[in-house]
Design a protein around this motif. Sequence first.
Motif, PDB file in Angstrom:
ATOM      1  N   GLU A   1       0.833  -1.204   0.000  1.00 55.20           N
ATOM      2  CA  GLU A   1       0.000   0.000   0.000  1.00 55.20           C
ATOM      3  C   GLU A   1       0.870   1.258   0.000  1.00 55.20           C
ATOM      4  O   GLU A   1       0.601   2.210  -0.731  1.00 55.20           O
ATOM      5  N   TYR A   2       1.932   1.260   0.807  1.00 56.42           N
ATOM      6  CA  TYR A   2       2.843   2.408   0.858  1.00 56.42           C
ATOM      7  C   TYR A   2       3.474   2.633  -0.518  1.00 56.42           C
ATOM      8  O   TYR A   2       3.516   3.755  -1.021  1.00 56.42           O
ATOM      9  N   ASP A   3       3.968   1.557  -1.123  1.00 57.55           N
ATOM     10  CA  ASP A   3       4.580   1.671  -2.445  1.00 57.55           C
ATOM     11  C   ASP A   3       3.567   2.192  -3.462  1.00 57.55           C
ATOM     12  O   ASP A   3       3.884   3.059  -4.286  1.00 57.55           O
ATOM     13  N   HIS A   4       2.348   1.679  -3.404  1.00 61.08           N
ATOM     14  CA  HIS A   4       1.300   2.098  -4.332  1.00 61.08           C
ATOM     15  C   HIS A   4       0.960   3.583  -4.151  1.00 61.08           C
ATOM     16  O   HIS A   4       0.834   4.323  -5.131  1.00 61.08           O
ATOM     17  N   VAL A   5       0.797   4.016  -2.916  1.00 60.28           N
ATOM     18  CA  VAL A   5       0.460   5.420  -2.638  1.00 60.28           C
ATOM     19  C   VAL A   5       1.570   6.340  -3.136  1.00 60.28           C
ATOM     20  O   VAL A   5       1.306   7.427  -3.646  1.00 60.28           O
ATOM     21  N   HIS A   6       2.817   5.906  -3.015  1.00 59.96           N
ATOM     22  CA  HIS A   6       3.940   6.744  -3.436  1.00 59.96           C
ATOM     23  C   HIS A   6       4.230   6.660  -4.934  1.00 59.96           C
ATOM     24  O   HIS A   6       5.088   7.396  -5.432  1.00 59.96           O
TER      25      HIS A   6
ATOM     26  N   THR B   1      -1.858   6.406   8.628  1.00 58.79           N
ATOM     27  CA  THR B   1      -2.500   5.092   8.563  1.00 58.79           C
ATOM     28  C   THR B   1      -1.512   3.997   8.178  1.00 58.79           C
ATOM     29  O   THR B   1      -1.789   2.820   8.378  1.00 58.79           O
ATOM     30  N   LEU B   2      -0.359   4.388   7.613  1.00 59.41           N
ATOM     31  CA  LEU B   2       0.611   3.426   7.103  1.00 59.41           C
ATOM     32  C   LEU B   2       1.878   3.314   7.945  1.00 59.41           C
ATOM     33  O   LEU B   2       2.505   2.265   7.973  1.00 59.41           O
TER      34      LEU B   2
END
Length: 111
Positions: free
Chosen positions: A17-22, A81-82
């Motif tokens: 999720e972190y990679d996707h958001v960034h 949240t992450l």
Amino acid sequence: MRRIALHTRLKPGHEREYDHVHATIPAELAAAIRAAGVHGWWIWRDGLDLFHVVEVEDYRRMRAELREHPANVAWQARMATLLDVMDDYPGADTGLPLVWELPAAADRATS
């Protein structure tokens, strides 16, 4: 220009999720970061550990300018949240202390 190193840590299970958001930073946030004096920002991830390098004119001024910026407030809420540990974005930190550096070849040529 200063180079600041930072370390943050993800909550377990939030790596993708972190990679996707960034993958795509909001344009308004990128513009605000640049307007606050940032010339470059890189993040590496090793498992849950995140290592940042920020090239910035004045790190504390950048933090102060972004503290109340709407795009950054929304981004920090999303990151909360992450990330395992989030500060309250006070701007008082100075980054990680530099322990050692191999100067660039150009730096050695002028000394």
